[in-house]
Design a protein around this motif. Structure first.
Motif, PDB file in Angstrom:
ATOM      1  N   THR A 163      -8.357  -4.155  11.052  1.00 20.84           N
ATOM      2  CA  THR A 163      -9.748  -3.691  10.978  1.00 20.84           C
ATOM      3  C   THR A 163     -10.377  -4.112   9.661  1.00 20.84           C
ATOM      4  O   THR A 163     -11.505  -4.614   9.620  1.00 20.84           O
ATOM      5  N   GLN A 164      -9.645  -3.917   8.562  1.00 22.47           N
ATOM      6  CA  GLN A 164     -10.141  -4.322   7.250  1.00 22.47           C
ATOM      7  C   GLN A 164     -10.320  -5.828   7.166  1.00 22.47           C
ATOM      8  O   GLN A 164     -11.303  -6.327   6.604  1.00 22.47           O
ATOM      9  N   LEU A 165      -9.380  -6.568   7.755  1.00 21.35           N
ATOM     10  CA  LEU A 165      -9.363  -8.018   7.635  1.00 21.35           C
ATOM     11  C   LEU A 165     -10.464  -8.673   8.462  1.00 21.35           C
ATOM     12  O   LEU A 165     -11.103  -9.628   8.008  1.00 21.35           O
ATOM     13  N   LEU A 166     -10.699  -8.165   9.673  1.00 18.53           N
ATOM     14  CA  LEU A 166     -11.566  -8.859  10.616  1.00 18.53           C
ATOM     15  C   LEU A 166     -12.959  -8.281  10.766  1.00 18.53           C
ATOM     16  O   LEU A 166     -13.851  -8.958  11.280  1.00 18.53           O
ATOM     17  N   SER A 167     -13.175  -7.051  10.345  1.00 15.91           N
ATOM     18  CA  SER A 167     -14.471  -6.405  10.602  1.00 15.91           C
ATOM     19  C   SER A 167     -15.633  -7.185  10.005  1.00 15.91           C
ATOM     20  O   SER A 167     -16.682  -7.335  10.638  1.00 15.91           O
ATOM     21  N   ASP A 175     -15.164   1.042  11.330  1.00 14.35           N
ATOM     22  CA  ASP A 175     -15.152   2.475  11.596  1.00 14.35           C
ATOM     23  C   ASP A 175     -13.986   2.848  12.506  1.00 14.35           C
ATOM     24  O   ASP A 175     -13.177   2.005  12.898  1.00 14.35           O
ATOM     25  N   GLU A 176     -13.920   4.115  12.870  1.00 15.15           N
ATOM     26  CA  GLU A 176     -12.813   4.597  13.687  1.00 15.15           C
ATOM     27  C   GLU A 176     -12.840   3.999  15.087  1.00 15.15           C
ATOM     28  O   GLU A 176     -11.793   3.805  15.706  1.00 15.15           O
ATOM     29  N   ASP A 177     -14.028   3.703  15.607  1.00 15.89           N
ATOM     30  CA  ASP A 177     -14.102   3.111  16.939  1.00 15.89           C
ATOM     31  C   ASP A 177     -13.445   1.728  16.955  1.00 15.89           C
ATOM     32  O   ASP A 177     -12.672   1.415  17.866  1.00 15.89           O
ATOM     33  N   LEU A 178     -13.762   0.911  15.950  1.00 13.04           N
ATOM     34  CA  LEU A 178     -13.156  -0.418  15.894  1.00 13.04           C
ATOM     35  C   LEU A 178     -11.660  -0.321  15.624  1.00 13.04           C
ATOM     36  O   LEU A 178     -10.865  -1.063  16.211  1.00 13.04           O
ATOM     37  N   ARG A 179     -11.263   0.606  14.758  1.00 12.42           N
ATOM     38  CA  ARG A 179      -9.831   0.767  14.477  1.00 12.42           C
ATOM     39  C   ARG A 179      -9.088   1.203  15.740  1.00 12.42           C
ATOM     40  O   ARG A 179      -7.965   0.737  15.992  1.00 12.42           O
ATOM     41  N   ARG A 180      -9.701   2.076  16.546  1.00 14.09           N
ATOM     42  CA  ARG A 180      -9.051   2.507  17.783  1.00 14.09           C
ATOM     43  C   ARG A 180      -8.894   1.340  18.755  1.00 14.09           C
ATOM     44  O   ARG A 180      -7.852   1.204  19.411  1.00 14.09           O
TER      45      ARG A 180
END
Length: 224
Positions: A163-167, A175-180
């Protein structure tokens, strides 16, 4: 020499270059011995002998072999992240050199490269490490420590890292939605890749191909 990143399982983080190099040798020896003798037969004394360091040097960093394997798993994650990032940067540079269509950026692109490329990089670099990185097939990112059990927390760490790398490249809030979404993708890929390597020690190509298509179909709901 690849840098050793600080792991939570370390008793003491290396400060001087010599200490960092010694820690690298210890983890390299641990990885080699995991492939040779397995986790159950692994010992801190054998690691010290293979690394060419006093046994006290091993205990300076690790209280036991579990902590050492945990640190190796953390290093695997750091190296995996670096490999994915390096591949994405190389692909983006090649696309820029070829005057990539600017409209690709608005069409789910990653600096002019479609997000499919990012998914391929994430999967392919994991497969490459599983096939070639010493000790990786046993401990990967920590999912199987101790051996014979499966733990979900490492996949949460991988999902957070992706999530940190690609967002930013995906123009999405981390956010939590993308991490999920990434967590579900990671858990799914992990299960199917394990199946592929149970069917074929080198990874069954048909199962891997199906895994790739499944990931693209699922992530396309969010990233297209």
């Amino acid at each position: 020499m690849m840098p050793v990143h600080q792991a939570t399982s370390l008793r003491r983080a290396p400060v001087q270059r010599r200490s960092a190099e010694r820690l690298t040798r210890i983890l390299d020896a641990c990885a080699d011995l995991l492939d040779e003798v397995g986790y159950d037969a692994l010992s801190t004394r054998a690691v010290a002998q293979r690394a060419g360091v006093p046994i006290g040097s091993v205990y300076r960093f690790f209280g036991n072999k579990r902590a050492m394997a945990d640190a190796l798993a953390q290093r695997n994650l750091e190296r995996y992240t670096e490999r994915v990032l390096e591949r994405l940067k190389k692909t983006a540079d090649e696309a820029a050199d070829e005057d990539a269509d600017p409209s690709a950026e608005a069409d789910g692109g990653i600096r002019g490269v479609h997000w499919h490329v990012a998914v391929d990089a994430v999967l392919d670099e994991y497969l490459a490490m599983k096939r070639t990185a010493p000790g990786f097939s046993l401990v990967d990112f920590g999912n199987q420590i101790p051996l014979g059990t499966r733990h979900s927390e490492p996949n949460h760490r991988v999902a957070r890292r992706l999530t940190q790398l690609l967002s930013g490249h995906l123009h999405r809030e981390p956010d939590e939605d993308l991490r999920r979404v990434f967590l579900i993708a990671v858990e799914t890929a992990d299960t199917l890749v394990q199946l592929a390597f149970r069917v074929d020690p080198e990874g069954d190509e048909k199962i891997i191909a199906e895994t790739r298509e499944l990931l693209r179909a699922y992530l396309g709901r969010v990233l297209d």
